[in-house]
Scaffold this active site. Structure first.
Site, PDB file in Angstrom:
ATOM      1  N   ASP A 206       0.806  -1.207   0.000  1.00 36.63           N
ATOM      2  CA  ASP A 206       0.000   0.000   0.000  1.00 36.63           C
ATOM      3  C   ASP A 206       0.846   1.268   0.000  1.00 36.63           C
ATOM      4  O   ASP A 206       0.434   2.312  -0.470  1.00 36.63           O
ATOM      5  CB  ASP A 206      -0.924  -0.022   1.217  1.00 36.63           C
ATOM      6  CG  ASP A 206      -1.870   1.149   1.231  1.00 36.63           C
ATOM      7  OD1 ASP A 206      -2.800   1.109   0.423  1.00 36.63           O
ATOM      8  OD2 ASP A 206      -1.670   2.091   2.017  1.00 36.63           O
ATOM      9  N   HIS A 287      -7.053   7.610   1.358  1.00 38.82           N
ATOM     10  CA  HIS A 287      -6.791   8.732   0.451  1.00 38.82           C
ATOM     11  C   HIS A 287      -5.493   8.589  -0.328  1.00 38.82           C
ATOM     12  O   HIS A 287      -5.170   9.412  -1.152  1.00 38.82           O
ATOM     13  CB  HIS A 287      -6.749  10.042   1.241  1.00 38.82           C
ATOM     14  CG  HIS A 287      -7.968  10.245   2.080  1.00 38.82           C
ATOM     15  ND1 HIS A 287      -9.196  10.517   1.524  1.00 38.82           N
ATOM     16  CD2 HIS A 287      -8.163  10.188   3.412  1.00 38.82           C
ATOM     17  CE1 HIS A 287     -10.096  10.631   2.482  1.00 38.82           C
ATOM     18  NE2 HIS A 287      -9.497  10.426   3.636  1.00 38.82           N
ATOM     19  N   ARG A 288      -4.722   7.547  -0.012  1.00 38.27           N
ATOM     20  CA  ARG A 288      -3.415   7.451  -0.672  1.00 38.27           C
ATOM     21  C   ARG A 288      -3.527   7.335  -2.169  1.00 38.27           C
ATOM     22  O   ARG A 288      -2.773   7.975  -2.902  1.00 38.27           O
ATOM     23  CB  ARG A 288      -2.636   6.256  -0.121  1.00 38.27           C
ATOM     24  CG  ARG A 288      -1.907   6.605   1.114  1.00 38.27           C
ATOM     25  CD  ARG A 288      -0.771   5.665   1.432  1.00 38.27           C
ATOM     26  NE  ARG A 288      -0.386   5.962   2.796  1.00 38.27           N
ATOM     27  CZ  ARG A 288      -0.447   5.111   3.794  1.00 38.27           C
ATOM     28  NH1 ARG A 288      -0.790   3.872   3.577  1.00 38.27           N
ATOM     29  NH2 ARG A 288      -0.124   5.495   4.998  1.00 38.27           N
ATOM     30  N   ALA A 289      -4.474   6.521  -2.633  1.00 39.28           N
ATOM     31  CA  ALA A 289      -4.631   6.326  -4.072  1.00 39.28           C
ATOM     32  C   ALA A 289      -5.069   7.631  -4.729  1.00 39.28           C
ATOM     33  O   ALA A 289      -4.547   8.016  -5.770  1.00 39.28           O
ATOM     34  CB  ALA A 289      -5.651   5.238  -4.348  1.00 39.28           C
TER      35      ALA A 289
END
Lengths: 350, 602
Positions: A206, A287-289
């Site tokens: 991730d 929110h990383r993507a």
């Protein structure tokens, strides 16, 4: 070829601009160099698909950065929030000296021990002076540079934990063997892995902003071309590098320009909405993507010298960010299907 | 660049919880739980910029115990010969906040000791010839990543409150998060530091009435919470919430919010009872049971209606008045349900059954260096050696250069999370296919493998039948290709059970030589219906029994899964006995990972 030429060429990497095919991998790497906050690249593929060659070749085209002179952590002078204690003191005293240094590719060998990764007590200094001194490790060298881990899936879990910790905080905190020290450690993490040898821990997966799969080259003509180019390079690296010096320099310049204009690239609201739509349609949590997808599109625009992000930029880069986040079933590979992406983009009105 | 505290949107509950922690001097810790990338660490770091907390102390993942608690101050010892305690993480954290990222990755024993000392407010050090204690008043803000190993309950119970950040699917909100991250952070001008300071001053004016305490304990007993830490934390949190809101009276909403914060991590979600009606909601929170249970009791005790003088926002009901604690239960039911639902989804998505298995620590030269002991041909622990020699430097008359002697030498104690190797030994003989049971065998393997994947175990598969005995998948941590391997599994006639057992035993002997630190298990799936012997004329089953008696069962854990559907299970039972194996029926394993968990525990 003279002996001397061979000696000079030894240890040089195959030029980036002459690597045939593998466009996705090259694009992912370039975007990360333009904007390190994208979060690194995981390259998955079989042996002999130019994974390592491409990463090492980056060194020739990496931009310059301004660092504090004499600092073992290569503190960025323009970022006072993330400096080592020594540089911060220098900054306050006004004695900090900026020097220009090229970004580098730092390799983390698989068998690296924990103390060499995070840094440790300088034993020699301790024994001769009776005083403590911190000696930086790989995480110190990696600050502001690219940290390259070949076969990242085989890395010991406790070393992975260290990388994750630094990647999350942007700093390396050392509290062991009698040393208490902290220094900035912000790096572009690039990992390669061969999936046959074991899978990657979900948490580490991730953290990678992007992931790409490289396949073998199945076109006979292209393969023949690759073999020929490689043989030419090996027989005389110096003149081979010289022959593509202009192209290399042009690419280097393009990256440097992209980095300069990156901050001023305009990102309209409807593009932000599009990015969110894509994430939600694919059912991605967190929110990383979203952030990685947005940054990739901006970096792509910058790389092409544009000052405004368009739908096309998102379309061209989104798959790099999405693929590894869609693996729901551990027994299958990625089940990325770009029809949803195309549909989102199609539905989206400017 | 980290976004500013005031820019962080949508994490209101977490923000409020952190403020509660800061307001009450006796609250020591908060857990921030959530999947990766929802802003746990971002929120934690933003507290510093906001001036809510100053100079936090970080606990890095590889901190060793001498740095956490303190050890001999080497420089002082060398220059003066005095034995003094060095600076440590806990001594530096005194009066500050201690931040821990990914608490669930830390060593359980170490965290237990550390939190225990923090709660006590004093650190006790007994090492390197030092015996001292020093005060440590600190608060811990820790994040827990729900995608990794579950946090031990004994650790989470030491934290007063816990917030769960759920991922959002709100488009507007997510777009806002992107914009915030792309923009330059403004100068923070929020007043949260001030709010906290004011609330701190007001805290002692907020009255904790008996009703409040009764309500909280009512909810806690209803949820069957063990221990009273949760009760105390809930009461404290209610008071802090009232103080933060500038009130002197605790409201029902305060208590409801507080109960959720204080009990999320202490509650054990009830397993669904299969005998209950089907129309029940899929995810049942402990609260529902509590409510229904309470109803029963109330009905029985109709005559003696509890006499609780509730004077706070109480709603009158036509039928009967709800008690204060019931009202709170009604409030919190929904919140717990959302958390349970999320937990359930996370579990499904990542195949993470509650990881109850105790992490066994094995000594391993390549592991994490945790401590030291007197030298005995191991790897020299330089820091410990220097520490042990430091007090003698003056006496030995060393000038500048340190004088280290043989008796000073210390070696490292390194531990690693144990690597477990599971060898699945699958009988693929004709009898299995004829009865159509191979499908169940495959399903059971898949279910078990998902479990091993999460725990990072090494898994190998061997199959046997008359035509072939061999490893179809060399032990590795990859499970990616297993599915295909299972599909491709060739089925043949005959069961050479004795030879197969011998093969597995030999294979493991070699494997253990190469991987001496691995803990090995064999999961044998067979109907024990041996048809082929190694020696001509021998009874195949008796021969297999004899071979089974000779296998290595001291270092290898054997398990036999009975795949036969016959009523008479004597063959399987005797075989398991000879192997020293646990004996399980396939039907019991199939999908029930919890049962499987129990018997893979040493």
């Amino acid at each position: 070829m003279t002996e001397k030429a061979a000696a000079e060429g030894r240890g040089r990497s195959f030029p980036f601009v002459r690597i045939a095919g593998q466009d996705e991998m090259k694009l992912a790497l370039l975007l990360n160099v333009v904007d390190p906050s994208i979060g690194g690249v995981l390259i998955t593929g079989q042996k002999g698909t130019a994974k390592s060659t491409t990463v090492r070749a980056l060194e020739e085209i990496l931009p310059e950065r301004t660092v504090s002179k004499g600092c073992q952590f290569g503190c960025d002078v323009s970022n006072p929030e993330n400096m080592c204690e020594i540089c911060r003191a220098k900054l306050e005293a006004g004695t900090i000296e900026p020097v220009s240094k090229s970004m580098r590719v730092i390799e983390l060998p698989l068998n690296a021990t924990e103390d060499r990764v995070s840094g440790t007590l300088d034993v020699e200094y301790m024994l001769t002076h009776g005083e403590k001194k911190f000696e930086g490790g790989v995480l110190a060298q990696a600050n502001g540079n690219i940290l390259y881990v070949d076969e990242v899936n085989l890395l010991d879990d406790h070393v992975v934990d260290l990388l994750l910790d630094s990647a999350a905080m942007g700093r390396n905190y050392v509290e062991r063997e009698g040393v208490s020290f902290t220094h900035p450690s912000r790096f572009i993490l690039i990992g390669t892995m061969n999936p046959e040898e074991g899978s990657l821990r979900p948490q580490l997966l991730d953290r990678f902003g992007m992931a790409i799969e490289v396949g073998g080259m199945m076109d006979r003509k292209v393969r023949a071309q690759i073999v020929k180019e490689r043989l030419r390079f090996d027989s005389d690296p110096v003149s081979y590098l010289e022959s593509c010096r202009e192209e290399t320099e042009a690419l280097r310049q393009r990256i440097a320009n992209a980095r300069t204009i990156l901050g001023s690239v305009e990102c309209p609201d409807h593009i932000v909405d599009l990015v969110v739509d894509i994430s939600i349609e694919y059912g991605i949590e967190g929110h990383r993507a979203d952030l990685a997808m947005m940054r990739a599109a901006i970096a792509y625009a910058a790389l092409n010298g544009k000052t405004k992000v368009t739908k096309q930029d998102v379309e061209d880069t989104a798959s790099l960010v999405l693929r590894h986040r869609l693996q729901k079933n551990i027994f299958e590979g990625s089940n990325f299907d770009n029809s949803t992406l195309i549909q989102c983009i199609f539905n989206h009105l400017e | 660049m980290n976004p500013r505290y005031s820019q962080i949107c949508g994490l209101e509950e977490a923000k409020l919880a952190i403020q509660c922690l800061l307001v009450d001097p006796d609250m020591k810790g908060i857990l921030i739980k959530g999947p990766p990338g929802v802003g746990k660490s971002v929120l934690m770091r933003s507290l510093v910029d906001a001036g809510v907390i100053d100079e936090p102390v970080h606990l890095p993942i590889n901190a060793d115990d001498s740095q956490i608690f303190g050890a001999l101050d080497v420089e002082e010892a060398i220059s003066t010969g005095k034995v003094v305690l060095s600076d440590s993480i806990l001594s530096r954290a005194d009066g500050h906040i201690l931040m821990i990222d990914d608490l669930n990755l830390f060593d359980t024993k170490l965290m237990h000791t550390m939190m225990g000392q923090i709660i006590q407010g004093r650190v006790l050090v007994e090492r390197d010839g030092i015996s001292v204690s020093y005060p440590c008043s600190t608060k811990v803000v820790a994040t827990v990543n729900t995608k990794e190993m579950a946090l031990e309950r004994t650790i989470s119970d030491l934290f007063d409150i816990c917030v769960t950040i759920l991922p959002s699917t709100d488009r507007e909100f997510r777009a806002e998060v992107i914009r915030t991250n792309l923009s330059e952070p403004p100068v923070d001008c929020n007043r949260v530091a001030e709010t906290v300071a004011n609330a701190k001053g007001r805290l002692k004016d907020v009255e904790i009435t008996d009703d409040i305490v009764d309500a909280v304990t009512g909810v806690c007993t209803g949820l069957e919470i063990e221990g009273v830490r949760g009760d105390i934390a809930a009461v404290r949190t209610s008071r802090a919430l009232a103080a933060l809101d500038g009130r002197k009276i605790i409201s029902r909403e305060d208590v409801s919010t507080a109960v959720v914060l204080a009990l999320t991590h202490r509650r054990i979600p009830k397993e669904e009872d299969p005998e209950e009606e089907d129309d029940k909601p899929k995810i049942e929170s402990g609260f529902d049971k509590y409510l229904s249970m309470n109803h029963d009791r109330e009905e029985k005790e109709q005559t003696s209606e509890p006499d609780i003088p509730v004077n706070l926002n109480q709603k009158a009901s036509d039928e009967r008045e709800m008690t204060f604690s019931e009202e709170i239960s009604a409030d919190i039911g929904e919140m717990f349900e959302a958390i349970d639902l999320a937990d359930e989804i996370w579990k499904e998505a990542y195949n993470d059954p509650f990881l109850k298995r105790k992490m066994m620590k094995g000594e391993d030269r390549n592991g994490r260096y945790i401590s030291s002991r007197n030298y005995n041909n191991g790897t020299i622990a330089i820091d410990a050696t220097i520490r042990s020699s430091a007090p003698y430097q003056k006496r030995r008359g060393s000038q500048g250069r340190m004088d280290i002697r043989k008796q000073d030498l210390r070696e490292k104690i390194c531990v690693s999370d144990p690597k477990c190797m599971f060898l699945f030994m699958v009988d693929v003989s004709g009898s299995l296919v004829a009865k159509g049971r191979i499908r169940y065998v495959k399903a059971a393997i898949m279910a078990m493998l998902s479990d091993h994947y999460v725990r990072r175990d090494t898994v190998g598969i061997m199959t046997f039948n008359q035509g072939h005995i061999g490893i179809v998948k060399e032990p590795s941590r990859s499970v990616g290709d297993v599915h295909q391997k299972l599909v491709d599994m060739k089925v043949g006639k005959g069961t050479p059970l004795s030879e197969a057992i011998k093969f597995a035993d030999d294979y493991l002997r070699v494997y253990r030589k190469r991987n001496p630190y691995d803990i090995c298990f064999v999961i044998m799936m067979t109907d024990s219906d041996a048809t082929t012997s190694m020696f001509k004329g021998a009874d195949p089953y008796e021969e297999a029994l004899a071979v089974a008696c000779t296998v290595n069962h001291t270092d290898v854990g054997w398990t036999l899964i009975e795949t036969s559907g016959l009523i008479d299970k004597t063959k399987g039972r005797r075989m398991a006995e000879a192997l020293g194996a646990r004996y399980i029926l396939l039907d019991d394993v199939k999908m029930d990972l919890h049962a499987y968990e129990e018997w893979t525990i040493l």
